[in-house]
Scaffold this motif. Structure first.
Motif, PDB file in Angstrom:
ATOM      1  N   HIS A   1      -9.294 -53.856   8.147  1.00 28.35           N
ATOM      2  CA  HIS A   1     -10.103 -52.721   8.599  1.00 28.35           C
ATOM      3  C   HIS A   1      -9.250 -51.789   9.476  1.00 28.35           C
ATOM      4  N   ALA A   2      -8.461 -52.398  10.378  1.00 26.29           N
ATOM      5  CA  ALA A   2      -7.623 -51.584  11.271  1.00 26.29           C
ATOM      6  C   ALA A   2      -6.625 -50.759  10.458  1.00 26.29           C
ATOM      7  N   ASP A   3      -6.029 -51.369   9.442  1.00 24.71           N
ATOM      8  CA  ASP A   3      -5.088 -50.650   8.567  1.00 24.71           C
ATOM      9  C   ASP A   3      -5.780 -49.508   7.837  1.00 24.71           C
ATOM     10  N   ALA A   4      -6.971 -49.810   7.329  1.00 31.17           N
ATOM     11  CA  ALA A   4      -7.684 -48.839   6.493  1.00 31.17           C
ATOM     12  C   ALA A   4      -8.215 -47.675   7.310  1.00 31.17           C
ATOM     13  N   CYS A   5      -8.690 -47.983   8.501  1.00 33.93           N
ATOM     14  CA  CYS A   5      -9.432 -46.959   9.245  1.00 33.93           C
ATOM     15  C   CYS A   5      -8.681 -46.412  10.448  1.00 33.93           C
TER      16      CYS A   5
ATOM     17  N   MET B   1      -3.703 -18.676   0.433  1.00 37.38           N
ATOM     18  CA  MET B   1      -3.482 -19.680   1.473  1.00 37.38           C
ATOM     19  C   MET B   1      -2.688 -20.864   0.917  1.00 37.38           C
ATOM     20  N   LYS B   2      -1.890 -21.454   1.769  1.00 36.87           N
ATOM     21  CA  LYS B   2      -1.241 -22.724   1.403  1.00 36.87           C
ATOM     22  C   LYS B   2      -2.123 -23.848   1.937  1.00 36.87           C
ATOM     23  N   ILE B   3      -2.650 -24.622   1.029  1.00 35.13           N
ATOM     24  CA  ILE B   3      -3.652 -25.624   1.407  1.00 35.13           C
ATOM     25  C   ILE B   3      -3.140 -27.016   1.035  1.00 35.13           C
ATOM     26  N   LEU B   4      -3.084 -27.889   2.020  1.00 37.71           N
ATOM     27  CA  LEU B   4      -2.705 -29.281   1.756  1.00 37.71           C
ATOM     28  C   LEU B   4      -3.979 -30.122   1.733  1.00 37.71           C
ATOM     29  N   VAL B   5      -4.314 -30.626   0.551  1.00 35.51           N
ATOM     30  CA  VAL B   5      -5.504 -31.466   0.385  1.00 35.51           C
ATOM     31  C   VAL B   5      -5.103 -32.918   0.629  1.00 35.51           C
ATOM     32  N   VAL B   6      -5.848 -33.603   1.485  1.00 33.96           N
ATOM     33  CA  VAL B   6      -5.558 -35.016   1.772  1.00 33.96           C
ATOM     34  C   VAL B   6      -6.784 -35.849   1.411  1.00 33.96           C
ATOM     35  N   SER B   7      -6.583 -36.818   0.530  1.00 38.30           N
ATOM     36  CA  SER B   7      -7.701 -37.661   0.090  1.00 38.30           C
ATOM     37  C   SER B   7      -7.183 -39.068  -0.170  1.00 38.30           C
ATOM     38  N   ASN B   8      -8.023 -40.060   0.113  1.00 41.39           N
ATOM     39  CA  ASN B   8      -7.556 -41.432  -0.106  1.00 41.39           C
ATOM     40  C   ASN B   8      -7.247 -41.686  -1.594  1.00 41.39           C
ATOM     41  N   LEU B   9      -8.167 -41.270  -2.450  1.00 39.46           N
ATOM     42  CA  LEU B   9      -7.967 -41.414  -3.894  1.00 39.46           C
ATOM     43  C   LEU B   9      -8.073 -40.032  -4.536  1.00 39.46           C
ATOM     44  N   TYR B  10      -7.522 -39.918  -5.726  1.00 43.82           N
ATOM     45  CA  TYR B  10      -7.625 -38.652  -6.438  1.00 43.82           C
ATOM     46  C   TYR B  10      -7.709 -38.954  -7.921  1.00 43.82           C
ATOM     47  N   PRO B  11      -8.686 -38.360  -8.612  1.00 43.67           N
ATOM     48  CA  PRO B  11      -8.867 -38.674 -10.038  1.00 43.67           C
ATOM     49  C   PRO B  11      -7.581 -38.490 -10.825  1.00 43.67           C
ATOM     50  N   PRO B  12      -7.375 -39.302 -11.808  1.00 42.27           N
ATOM     51  CA  PRO B  12      -8.352 -40.239 -12.394  1.00 42.27           C
ATOM     52  C   PRO B  12      -8.570 -41.525 -11.593  1.00 42.27           C
ATOM     53  N   ASP B  13      -7.864 -41.713 -10.484  1.00 40.99           N
ATOM     54  CA  ASP B  13      -8.159 -42.888  -9.653  1.00 40.99           C
ATOM     55  C   ASP B  13      -9.299 -42.481  -8.718  1.00 40.99           C
ATOM     56  N   LEU B  14     -10.434 -43.106  -8.838  1.00 34.22           N
ATOM     57  CA  LEU B  14     -11.578 -42.655  -8.046  1.00 34.22           C
ATOM     58  C   LEU B  14     -12.582 -43.772  -7.831  1.00 34.22           C
ATOM     59  N   MET B  15     -13.412 -43.550  -6.806  1.00 29.96           N
ATOM     60  CA  MET B  15     -14.549 -44.438  -6.551  1.00 29.96           C
ATOM     61  C   MET B  15     -15.838 -43.795  -7.041  1.00 29.96           C
ATOM     62  N   GLY B  16     -15.967 -42.498  -6.845  1.00 31.63           N
ATOM     63  CA  GLY B  16     -17.208 -41.827  -7.224  1.00 31.63           C
ATOM     64  C   GLY B  16     -17.136 -40.333  -6.979  1.00 31.63           C
ATOM     65  N   GLY B  17     -18.266 -39.774  -6.589  1.00 29.55           N
ATOM     66  CA  GLY B  17     -18.415 -38.328  -6.485  1.00 29.55           C
ATOM     67  C   GLY B  17     -17.506 -37.673  -5.464  1.00 29.55           C
ATOM     68  N   TYR B  18     -17.192 -38.391  -4.388  1.00 33.20           N
ATOM     69  CA  TYR B  18     -16.377 -37.794  -3.327  1.00 33.20           C
ATOM     70  C   TYR B  18     -15.019 -37.345  -3.885  1.00 33.20           C
TER      71      TYR B  18
ATOM     72  N   TYR C   1     -12.379 -51.184  -0.793  1.00 34.64           N
ATOM     73  CA  TYR C   1     -13.466 -50.846  -1.711  1.00 34.64           C
ATOM     74  C   TYR C   1     -13.695 -51.914  -2.774  1.00 34.64           C
ATOM     75  N   THR C   2     -12.747 -52.804  -2.925  1.00 37.49           N
ATOM     76  CA  THR C   2     -12.901 -53.821  -3.965  1.00 37.49           C
ATOM     77  C   THR C   2     -13.420 -55.103  -3.318  1.00 37.49           C
ATOM     78  N   PRO C   3     -14.698 -55.412  -3.499  1.00 35.58           N
ATOM     79  CA  PRO C   3     -15.287 -56.558  -2.788  1.00 35.58           C
ATOM     80  C   PRO C   3     -14.524 -57.859  -3.037  1.00 35.58           C
TER      81      PRO C   3
ATOM     82  N   LEU D   1     -10.873 -40.340   4.165  1.00 35.99           N
ATOM     83  CA  LEU D   1      -9.641 -40.874   4.762  1.00 35.99           C
ATOM     84  C   LEU D   1      -9.690 -42.383   4.955  1.00 35.99           C
ATOM     85  N   VAL D   2     -10.765 -43.021   4.517  1.00 41.30           N
ATOM     86  CA  VAL D   2     -10.855 -44.483   4.644  1.00 41.30           C
ATOM     87  C   VAL D   2      -9.845 -45.100   3.672  1.00 41.30           C
ATOM     88  N   GLY D   3      -9.075 -46.047   4.195  1.00 44.03           N
ATOM     89  CA  GLY D   3      -8.060 -46.695   3.357  1.00 44.03           C
ATOM     90  C   GLY D   3      -6.653 -46.207   3.694  1.00 44.03           C
ATOM     91  N   LEU D   4      -6.572 -45.090   4.443  1.00 42.36           N
ATOM     92  CA  LEU D   4      -5.265 -44.499   4.750  1.00 42.36           C
ATOM     93  C   LEU D   4      -4.882 -44.655   6.222  1.00 42.36           C
TER      94      LEU D   4
END
Lengths: 421, 166
Positions: A80-84, A1-18, A63-65, A111-114
């Motif tokens: 918030h409107a931009d992010a969400c 399959m051709k799979i396009l993964v979409v994520s707000n961050l991707y390691p090594p840039d990350l927030m946590g487990g997601y 994500y950065t308080p 997808l939060v942040g995008l």
């Protein structure tokens, strides 16, 4: 399959487990021979390039308080409107990639942040099939309207949530559905996972010094770090001295100060943020993984990773991972209070709870049922099933971009009126 | 004229149209809706107005209804929800003299559902309408003085085209 993964961050840039989970699955899919491209945001700090990863989205960092605290209300809501809601720039990036890569299916993550609603609207407009992996209440976050406790936007958006979902717990699905109705039968439950081999274990606990661990990307109150420190303080007051608590993750000043106040300097160690392999090695030297997390924890990778190394999860009795592990068989569950956690730890120290059989069963069940190599076929099946839902686009890509521009401007206008009122 | 109009609407269950007008639903607008549904029983018209028409509250008859948006345009969340619910059973959205944010929102929602949007020529477009060139998102721009017959003919063509695409 051709799979396009979409994520707000991707390691090594990350927030946590997601984000870590996203990378683990993307790597595993590539290993299985799928053609995987990852589309994510420009990193917040420089990272080395990866051949299958395009870091092109613009991230609105919510994500950065420190970036939020002093903002006036209008700026905060616009952020918030931009992010969400809608970010036309990101919709255009997605459209270009859909056109060039032509994926069979789009695999969505956080997808939060995008401007996540814009991306979803774009996929819907273009008839592109998608599967959304839910490890947090992202659909609900995207549909939140500042100062409004309603579900109006969620019900509006529900019309184009016509893809499929993988969710890490029933509790998470229920939390989302209170605000965003999802299609019946569109959700498949799939637990989080572990990767890599089990580390050699030096010992199985049979009395004596008890090594307690906990971990989080960011040690915080939601994860119950304050409760855990208080629980170890209570343990000492009950006369138990033969234990250490090691906390893995970033911390602010609050928790070291609490340790000082409780007089636990000789019992509590802050070990900092470690890499996954090093963390696994350290878990193999610990006996209990205490996880007094908040009830809305969707799952939590850390207790599972610890269990894989024979470190028994001691968890809040109503958190997400609790749906998957059996109390007294693979883990220990207790109410989310310092007293309750202290009581269970005391029972371990006095031998009323035999930890070693639990640890062996936990390690075995995680290796058998929760390793990514066992779960990947289910993810592939969900992707295949989602990919069959392709339909004709409602209009050309230019129209999708035009609608995104309209959505972005419209949300900006409405937000300004909202704040003015 | 009646026979000709019959050929425009798809057969089967009635086809619901949504007419969005920024102000009060005028007498002439109501008359146009009534004429359209009288001429062809397969059309239904839901008029979404900014305020109540004179002497009318809700249903004009079973196939022409008037709905007044309960929310102010500043309440983006309930507004989007109300509009989405009104648009849901419709096959075409027609924006009448509408340069408002609710018209733009209706346009966005309709296109995300794949519905064709028709607009009555706003004359000299202003605001969002002009700034974002929303005319390009509209399937057909009707002249201000278009007859009910001409309007029905356009609707029929758009629905036929949509069925072909499907």
């Amino acid at each position: 399959m051709k799979i396009l993964v979409v994520s707000n961050l991707y390691p090594p840039d990350l927030m946590g487990g997601y984000e870590l989970g996203c990378r683990q699955v993307a790597d595993a899919l590539i290993e299985e021979g799928h053609d995987v491209q990852v589309l994510t945001a420009v990193p917040r700090l420089p990272v080395p390039p990866l051949p299958h990863v395009l870091r092109a989205f613009h991230l609105t960092d919510v994500y950065t308080p420190q970036l939020q605290e002093d903002l006036p209300p209008l700026a905060r809501v616009l952020r918030h409107a931009d992010a969400c809601w809608v970010r036309a720039f990101n919709v255009q990036v997605l459209l270009e990639h859909l056109g060039e890569f032509r994926p069979d299916v789009v695999y969505l993550w956080n997808l939060v942040g995008l401007g996540g609603l814009g991306l979803l609207g774009c996929l819907h407009h273009q008839g592109s099939p998608w599967l959304w992996h839910l490890m947090d209440k992202t659909p609900r976050d995207l549909c939140a309207v500042p100062w409004v406790d309603g579900d109006g936007l969620g019900r509006t958006v529900a019309d184009f949530l016509t893809g499929r979902f993988l969710a890490c717990s029933r509790r998470l699905v229920e939390e989302i559905e209170r605000h965003v109705p999802l299609l019946p039968d569109a959700v498949t439950l799939l637990p989080n996972w572990v990767t890599g081999p089990a580390q050699p274990r030096r010992r199985w606990y049979n009395g004596g010094h008890l090594r307690i661990a906990t971990a989080a990307g960011h040690l915080c109150r939601e994860k119950g770090i304050d409760l855990l420190i208080q629980a170890t303080g209570l343990l000492r007051h009950k006369g138990h001295d033969d234990f250490t608590l090691t906390l893995f993750g970033r911390t602010d000043e609050l928790f070291p100060r609490l340790v000082q106040e409780e007089g636990l300097q000789h019992h509590v160690e802050f070990a900092g943020l470690l890499g996954q392999e090093e963390l696994a090695r350290r878990y193999a030297g610990c006996d209990v993984f205490a996880f007094p997390t908040w009830p809305r924890e969707p799952f939590g990778f850390a207790p599972l990773e610890a269990a894989a190394q024979g470190c028994v999860p001691l968890i809040t009795d109503d958190c997400g991972i609790g749906e998957w592990l059996v109390h007294g068989v693979h883990c220990l569950k207790t109410p989310r209070t310092a007293e309750a956690f202290a009581s269970v730890l005391a029972d371990i120290l006095t031998g009323r709870i035999a930890l070693a059989p639990l640890a062996r069963r936990a390690a075995a069940v995680v290796a058998e049922e929760f390793h990514l190599r066992h779960l990947l076929p289910r993810i592939e099946a969900a992707l295949r099933q989602a990919s069959t839902r392709r339909r004709t686009a409602f209009g050309p890509p230019e129209e999708a971009y035009h609608l995104a521009i309209l959505g972005e401007k419209l949300s900006g206008c409405l937000v300004q009126k909202l704040v003015a009122c | 004229m009646d026979e000709a109009m019959h050929s425009f609407a798809p057969r089967g269950s009635p086809t619901r149209l949504l007419w969005l007008t920024p102000g009060q639903a005028s007498r002439s607008l109501l008359d146009a809706a009534l004429e359209m549904t009288r001429a062809d029983d397969s059309w239904e018209v839901a008029i979404v107005a900014g305020s109540q028409p004179p002497g009318k509250t809700a249903a004009v008859n079973s196939r022409v209804t008037v709905h007044v948006l309960g929310s102010q345009e500043t309440d983006c969340e309930p507004l989007s929800c109300e509009l989405a619910e009104l648009i849901a059973p419709c096959a075409i959205v027609h924006l009448l003299d509408s340069c408002t944010t609710s018209a733009a929102l209706a346009l966005l929602i309709a296109r995300l559902r794949g519905l064709p949007v028709v607009a009555t020529d706003p004359g000299s477009p202003s605001g969002l309408w002009a700034a974002l060139d929303l005319v390009r998102l509209v399937a057909h721009m009707l002249p201000r003085a278009s007859s009910v017959h001409e309007t029905a003919s356009i609707y029929g063509r758009l629905l036929g085209r949509q069925q072909e695409a499907a």
